[in-house]
Design an enzyme around this catalytic site. Structure first.
Site, PDB file in Angstrom:
ATOM      1  N   ASP A   1       0.836  -1.192   0.000  1.00 53.54           N
ATOM      2  CA  ASP A   1       0.000   0.000   0.000  1.00 53.54           C
ATOM      3  C   ASP A   1       0.879   1.254   0.000  1.00 53.54           C
ATOM      4  OD1 ASP A   1      -2.654   1.371   0.505  1.00 53.54           O
ATOM      5  OD2 ASP A   1      -1.577   1.979   2.318  1.00 53.54           O
TER       6      ASP A   1
ATOM      7  N   GLU B   1       1.665  -0.545  -5.000  1.00 58.42           N
ATOM      8  CA  GLU B   1       0.738   0.529  -5.330  1.00 58.42           C
ATOM      9  C   GLU B   1       1.643   1.752  -5.513  1.00 58.42           C
ATOM     10  OE1 GLU B   1      -3.379   2.552  -3.701  1.00 58.42           O
ATOM     11  OE2 GLU B   1      -1.790   2.168  -2.255  1.00 58.42           O
TER      12      GLU B   1
END
Length: 716
Positions: A357, A393
């Protein structure tokens, strides 16, 4: 050694500095905690009556405080009290009144009772920045506790599937969202790891030909005080404080430490089905938030080591994540924690990869994102972590954080440019033909220069963050009022199209169009080079009623409604069909990029050719004219350069993909020359089942329905 009620005084041996955390060896437990700023550290053993026994840690090696307790066994609850400077202006926030959770804790027990006891400053004070002197209110009984676990587990013959990237189909899922409302899962297993491992879920994934399940955060996380006050919860889980522990609330097994064994059992079940387990991990920030957040572990153990602090004013935290803080991946012990966590989940928990993330935050050496940062160096040389799937990401919220295409060679990336281009194409927005062609063929403009393959592009059109597929074709605007932020949260530019009516409708024409658009997007995703990712529930038309940010919605709004399997049976059948179509045809999952030329001397047809609707190959002027809405592409199944895993030449059928994103019928002329003499329809999104009876010869016209995709297979 001090006591707060217990009369049992354990035997204390010096123990070892490593491994960090609480490590049970079958006879006793070694405890080890890093803190460079600490002046004293106490290990606190919590009894069944909730009272503690404090053990002074006298052994310190390289700022690691440790001991070995031969009488401590799995199930023992514990925490730490760190004595040291309280000086926010110098970046230090030690507060021994707080029972601190182990950063290396592998299991946690209890819950948080938000109130003054969790905070190291007076909540009623005028100066909330420095906080003055901590109010010294003990957090024991108001915070969770760490738990010693039994690390031994019978894995049996468990083997990682190790599916090659070019054969991988990822299914992004939420442990609770997938299972909470499934009628075939027993009530006591819903919302749990055991529920996710239930045959009802595994059979569903296998029917889709999914090869990997990517779980939204399962590291132990915190439900924010603000959300709890609103009657909401941190449903997504991007609020970690325990990077080694499976989230305890997702375990059907409720005894202390039970989540660990249940998680391992789940992984073993997926592996037996040939499905890899990928974890969405959040190493960019922690649940402690900014300077006004609670003191749970990192802040009170060594604030300046674990967090990026603001230059010139160490009272504040650098925030590249939008959550209040950023982990300090420049500090060697914080880097060690991240790497130790990753290795633990691979070696002890048998997971197959990670999706990072806001990964750009981990690459920030100072302010800028640095693809040669220490974190990437460590991953590159690590013999364990470097061998599993690594998915970035590739952005954060800081300046210069959008780094799609800029991660190092081992990494794959969520391709946000693919998402945007495909959304724009099917809703009829102007775009360049070059952009669409690049996304469909693996985004060589982003990945080829770093020596990566098409599979480096994790292709997705929807994910947990944003509209579901059904909502993408049903709403122009977000509808997030239920989140309690006056619809200010969530992305406002969604590249969505409601097909004529906002939200639910009974209009059969609009419903037909929406169904076709969902098939168009699903088919495009599966026929693109790269690694496709499906968001859970898209295969059955899951809706969130226009809410594109259900991070706080632990309810039927965010859970999968499994009755849609019947309601939208055609969509489910189509999704199964097109995923299998991809699996059956290696021309859609090539290991190398297209070159636009024959692979052998004497071949008449190149590996790929882009065609206008008149059937002629596109020239320079056509490429510069803009995409419009109609285009065709020929994929040569006899020109696949890379051999298979056994070194054999790969030969597939050849296909012609005809795209019509216009709102009227479009005629395509089937190309003449050396392409093929005859073609048959292999897939047609104009039909709910994806099938149509069509045989056509070179030079003939094919009429495509408005907003549809037709795939023709060469037969002669």
């Amino acid at each position: 050694m001090t006591s707060s009620g217990s009369t049992s005084i354990p035997t204390v041996w010096p123990g070892d500095a490593y491994p960090l955390g609480a490590t049970y060896d079958g006879a006793g437990t070694n405890f080890s905690l890093f803190s460079e700023v600490a002046e004293r550290v106490e290990l606190c053993l919590i009894g069944k009556d909730g009272r503690e026994e404090r053990i002074e840690l006298d052994e310190v090696d390289g700022f690691v405080w440790h001991c070995y307790l031969p009488t401590v066994t799995p199930g023992q609850r514990y925490g730490y009290r760190v004595h040291g400077p309280w000086s926010p202006s110098a970046g230090h926030r030690c507060d021994p009144s707080k029972l601190l959770l182990d950063p290396y804790g592998k299991s946690f027990h209890g819950d948080f009772a938000f109130g003054q006891a969790l905070y190291s400053y007076d909540l009623e004070a005028d100066d909330l920045v420095t906080g003055g002197t901590p109010p010294q209110i003990d957090s024991l009984g108001h915070t969770m506790t760490s738990v010693v676990i039994n690390p031994f587990f019978q894995w049996g013959s468990d083997r990682a599937p190790r599916t090659p990237y070019h054969e991988t189909v990822i299914y992004e899922a939420h442990v609770k969202g997938m299972t909470q409302a499934h009628p075939g899962i027993p009530d006591e297993l819903r919302g749990t790891y055991a529920g996710l491992a239930h045959p009802a879920i595994i059979d569903h994934l296998k029917s889709l030909n999914v090869t990997a399940i990517e779980l939204m955060p399962v590291h132990q996380f915190l439900h924010d005080h603000r959300l709890l006050d609103l009657g909401l919860r941190n449903y997504w889980g991007y609020n970690t404080f325990g990077f080694f522990a499976p989230h305890a609330q997702y375990a059907a097994t409720k005894h202390a430490g039970g989540a660990v064994g249940e998680f391992k059992t789940m992984v073993r079940a997926f592996h037996e089905a040939g499905i890899e387990v990928i974890l969405d991990v959040v190493y960019n920030h922690t649940a402690e938030g900014n300077h006004l957040g609670p003191t749970l572990n990192f802040r009170g153990i060594d604030n300046a080591a674990y967090y990026r602090l603001l230059d010139g004013d160490l009272r504040y935290y650098k925030d590249f994540t939008g959550t209040g803080n950023s982990l300090n991946a420049r500090h060697p012990h914080t880097l060690q924690l991240i790497m130790d966590s990753l290795r633990y989940w691979v070696t002890d928990m048998h997971v197959d990869g990670f999706r990072f993330d806001l990964a750009s935050t981990l690459a920030r050496e100072f302010y800028d994102v640095d693809r040669l940062s220490a974190f990437f160096d460590l991953v590159q040389q690590d013999p364990v972590v470097s061998q599993v799937k690594l998915i970035a990401e590739p952005w954060d919220v800081g300046e210069g954080g959008y780094q799609v295409g800029n991660f190092p060679g081992l990494w794959t990336e969520w391709n946000g440019k693919y998402r945007d281009t495909v959304r724009d194409y099917w809703r009829g927005e102007p775009a360049t033909l070059g952009e669409f062609a690049s996304r469909l063929t693996g985004s060589s403009d982003l990945y080829e220069a770093t020596g990566r393959r098409p599979s480096a592009s994790i292709n997705f059109v929807t994910c947990h963050d944003g509209f579901t597929l059904a909502d993408l074709v049903s709403y122009n605007e977000k509808h997030n009022e239920a989140n309690g932020e006056d619809n200010r949260d969530g992305e406002s530019h969604n590249r969505s199209w409601n097909c004529g009516v906002e939200g639910p409708t009974d209009d059969p024409e609009i419903l037909t169009l929406r169904g076709r658009q969902m098939r168009n997007i699903t088919a495009t995703l599966m026929l693109s080079q790269g690694t496709p990712m499906i968001a859970h529930g898209d295969e059955i038309g899951r809706t969130q009623s226009g809410n594109n940010n259900v991070y706080c919605q632990d309810s039927e709004l965010s859970w999968m409604d499994w009755s849609l399997c019947d309601t939208n049976a055609d969509l489910l059948a189509f999704t199964r069909k097109v995923v299998k179509f991809r699996k059956d045809h290696p021309v859609f999952r090539r290991r190398r990029f297209f070159e636009g030329k024959p692979i052998r001397t004497g071949d008449q047809v190149r590996d790929i050719a882009w065609l206008t609707t008149s059937g002629k190959e596109m020239d320079y002027d056509d490429w510069g004219a803009g995409l419009g809405t109609c285009v065709a592409v020929f994929l040569n199944g006899e020109a696949i350069p890379a051999p298979n895993e056994r070194g054999e030449r790969v030969i597939d059928d050849s296909f012609l993909l005809c795209f019509n994103a216009h709102d009227h019928i479009q005629d395509f002329v089937v190309p003449q020359g050396n392409y093929a003499n005859e073609w048959e329809a292999a897939l047609d999104t104009a039909d709910p089942t994806g099938t149509t009876a069509l045989i056509v010869s070179a030079g003939e016209k094919v009429s495509l329905a408005p907003r549809s995709l037709l795939v023709l297979r060469k037969t002669a």
